[in-house]
Motif scaffolding. Structure first.
Motif, PDB file in Angstrom:
ATOM      1  N   GLY A   1       0.812  -1.213   0.000  1.00 30.96           N
ATOM      2  CA  GLY A   1       0.000   0.000   0.000  1.00 30.96           C
ATOM      3  C   GLY A   1       0.842   1.258   0.000  1.00 30.96           C
ATOM      4  N   LYS A   2       2.077   1.166   0.496  1.00 35.38           N
ATOM      5  CA  LYS A   2       2.997   2.307   0.480  1.00 35.38           C
ATOM      6  C   LYS A   2       3.844   2.309  -0.788  1.00 35.38           C
ATOM      7  N   TYR A   3       4.150   1.117  -1.276  1.00 36.66           N
ATOM      8  CA  TYR A   3       4.957   0.933  -2.483  1.00 36.66           C
ATOM      9  C   TYR A   3       4.284  -0.113  -3.355  1.00 36.66           C
ATOM     10  N   THR A   4       4.608  -0.096  -4.641  1.00 33.45           N
ATOM     11  CA  THR A   4       4.057  -1.111  -5.542  1.00 33.45           C
ATOM     12  C   THR A   4       5.022  -2.280  -5.736  1.00 33.45           C
ATOM     13  N   GLU A   5       6.307  -2.040  -5.465  1.00 34.65           N
ATOM     14  CA  GLU A   5       7.298  -3.080  -5.721  1.00 34.65           C
ATOM     15  C   GLU A   5       8.466  -2.958  -4.755  1.00 34.65           C
ATOM     16  N   MET A   6       8.991  -4.114  -4.354  1.00 29.02           N
ATOM     17  CA  MET A   6      10.224  -4.159  -3.580  1.00 29.02           C
ATOM     18  C   MET A   6      11.276  -4.835  -4.440  1.00 29.02           C
ATOM     19  N   ILE A   7      12.480  -4.266  -4.440  1.00 31.12           N
ATOM     20  CA  ILE A   7      13.595  -4.875  -5.146  1.00 31.12           C
ATOM     21  C   ILE A   7      14.686  -5.212  -4.133  1.00 31.12           C
ATOM     22  N   VAL A   8      15.547  -6.126  -4.524  1.00 27.82           N
ATOM     23  CA  VAL A   8      16.693  -6.487  -3.711  1.00 27.82           C
ATOM     24  C   VAL A   8      17.839  -6.828  -4.651  1.00 27.82           C
ATOM     25  N   GLY A   9      19.017  -6.301  -4.334  1.00 26.02           N
ATOM     26  CA  GLY A   9      20.209  -6.598  -5.112  1.00 26.02           C
ATOM     27  C   GLY A   9      21.115  -7.510  -4.320  1.00 26.02           C
ATOM     28  N   THR A  10      21.708  -8.490  -5.000  1.00 25.89           N
ATOM     29  CA  THR A  10      22.543  -9.464  -4.312  1.00 25.89           C
ATOM     30  C   THR A  10      23.600  -9.998  -5.261  1.00 25.89           C
ATOM     31  N   GLY A  11      24.549 -10.698  -4.704  1.00 21.14           N
ATOM     32  CA  GLY A  11      25.540 -11.359  -5.533  1.00 21.14           C
ATOM     33  C   GLY A  11      24.924 -12.552  -6.240  1.00 21.14           C
ATOM     34  N   ASP A  12      25.563 -12.965  -7.313  1.00 16.68           N
ATOM     35  CA  ASP A  12      25.057 -14.079  -8.119  1.00 16.68           C
ATOM     36  C   ASP A  12      25.496 -15.406  -7.505  1.00 16.68           C
ATOM     37  N   VAL A  13      24.873 -15.721  -6.361  1.00 20.75           N
ATOM     38  CA  VAL A  13      25.172 -16.944  -5.619  1.00 20.75           C
ATOM     39  C   VAL A  13      23.871 -17.740  -5.531  1.00 20.75           C
ATOM     40  N   PRO A  14      23.875 -18.982  -6.021  1.00 22.84           N
ATOM     41  CA  PRO A  14      22.627 -19.761  -6.073  1.00 22.84           C
ATOM     42  C   PRO A  14      21.845 -19.819  -4.758  1.00 22.84           C
ATOM     43  N   SER A  15      22.490 -20.047  -3.626  1.00 17.51           N
ATOM     44  CA  SER A  15      21.732 -20.174  -2.376  1.00 17.51           C
ATOM     45  C   SER A  15      21.019 -18.867  -2.028  1.00 17.51           C
ATOM     46  N   THR A  16      21.656 -17.739  -2.329  1.00 20.04           N
ATOM     47  CA  THR A  16      21.042 -16.447  -2.016  1.00 20.04           C
ATOM     48  C   THR A  16      19.896 -16.139  -2.963  1.00 20.04           C
ATOM     49  N   THR A  17      20.112 -16.324  -4.251  1.00 24.40           N
ATOM     50  CA  THR A  17      19.030 -16.032  -5.201  1.00 24.40           C
ATOM     51  C   THR A  17      17.861 -16.998  -4.982  1.00 24.40           C
ATOM     52  N   GLU A  18      18.134 -18.230  -4.624  1.00 26.12           N
ATOM     53  CA  GLU A  18      17.055 -19.192  -4.345  1.00 26.12           C
ATOM     54  C   GLU A  18      16.286 -18.794  -3.088  1.00 26.12           C
ATOM     55  N   PHE A  19      16.983 -18.265  -2.082  1.00 23.48           N
ATOM     56  CA  PHE A  19      16.297 -17.778  -0.882  1.00 23.48           C
ATOM     57  C   PHE A  19      15.287 -16.704  -1.260  1.00 23.48           C
ATOM     58  N   TYR A  20      15.715 -15.705  -2.050  1.00 26.59           N
ATOM     59  CA  TYR A  20      14.802 -14.626  -2.422  1.00 26.59           C
ATOM     60  C   TYR A  20      13.665 -15.139  -3.298  1.00 26.59           C
ATOM     61  N   LYS A  21      13.941 -16.070  -4.178  1.00 31.06           N
ATOM     62  CA  LYS A  21      12.869 -16.649  -5.000  1.00 31.06           C
ATOM     63  C   LYS A  21      11.850 -17.375  -4.117  1.00 31.06           C
ATOM     64  N   SER A  22      12.336 -18.037  -3.067  1.00 32.67           N
ATOM     65  CA  SER A  22      11.412 -18.734  -2.156  1.00 32.67           C
ATOM     66  C   SER A  22      10.564 -17.747  -1.353  1.00 32.67           C
ATOM     67  N   CYS A  23      11.003 -16.480  -1.327  1.00 33.67           N
ATOM     68  CA  CYS A  23      10.242 -15.421  -0.648  1.00 33.67           C
ATOM     69  C   CYS A  23       9.361 -14.652  -1.632  1.00 33.67           C
ATOM     70  N   GLY A  24       9.244 -15.147  -2.860  1.00 35.07           N
ATOM     71  CA  GLY A  24       8.343 -14.533  -3.829  1.00 35.07           C
ATOM     72  C   GLY A  24       8.981 -13.541  -4.785  1.00 35.07           C
ATOM     73  N   PHE A  25      10.296 -13.388  -4.741  1.00 35.34           N
ATOM     74  CA  PHE A  25      10.986 -12.481  -5.657  1.00 35.34           C
ATOM     75  C   PHE A  25      11.286 -13.201  -6.965  1.00 35.34           C
ATOM     76  N   ALA A  26      11.376 -12.423  -8.042  1.00 38.16           N
ATOM     77  CA  ALA A  26      11.707 -12.959  -9.361  1.00 38.16           C
ATOM     78  C   ALA A  26      12.827 -12.108  -9.966  1.00 38.16           C
TER      79      ALA A  26
END
Length: 150
Positions: free
Chosen positions: A90-115
């Motif tokens: 309701g305050k924002y339409t989108e949340m972004i997150v920047g991270t290193g290209d490490v599979p465990s980290t990107t998979e964590f964010y994907k499991s939290c609904g990020f694409a």
């Protein structure tokens, strides 16, 4: 669990040791710490911390999220992200997150609904004063992921 999430509005730098787990150069943390909103997850002591910034155009960015080492992989990071999704809905339409290209980290964010959103080539090599190695991987590019907020 008897956890609670509280905003941190003063003396944010006292959490530097924990913030450095997720962003290992203090000068980079200094770029966003004071302009960001900080939250702490407590559950019989501090378990996790995060910083979120307003990036304009309805977008907020999760700049830093760190869980103390003994509490990692126990759901605290996900619980904090779930809280942020509700808090910023309701305050924002989108949340972004920047991270290193490490599979465990990107998979964590994907499991939290990020694409996957986009990549910034050579971000780490251009912005950090030393090589950053995570899980044996030399970080070069910043990978951005996004999640729509309702």
């Amino acid at each position: 669990m008897n956890s609670r999430i509280i905003p941190i509005t003063q003396r944010k730098k006292q959490y530097l040791d924990l913030l450095l787990l997720a962003d290992e150069q203090e000068s980079m943390i200094d770029r966003y710490l004071e302009r960001g909103e900080m939250f702490a997850l407590e559950d019989n002591g501090l378990k996790a911390i995060c910083v979120v910034t307003d990036e304009g155009n309805g977008i907020c960015e999760l700049k830093n999220i760190a869980v103390i080492p003994p509490a990692q992989r126990k759901g605290y990071g996900k619980r904090l992200i779930h809280y942020l999704m509700n808090y910023y809905s309701g305050k924002y339409t989108e949340m972004i997150v920047g991270t290193g290209d490490v599979p465990s980290t990107t998979e964590f964010y994907k499991s939290c609904g990020f694409a996957y959103s986009h990549r910034i080539v050579n971000f780490f090599t251009n912005n950090y004063d030393h090589p950053i190695i995570e899980e044996g991987i030399l970080l070069k590019d910043m990978i951005y992921l996004k999640r729509h907020l309702r």
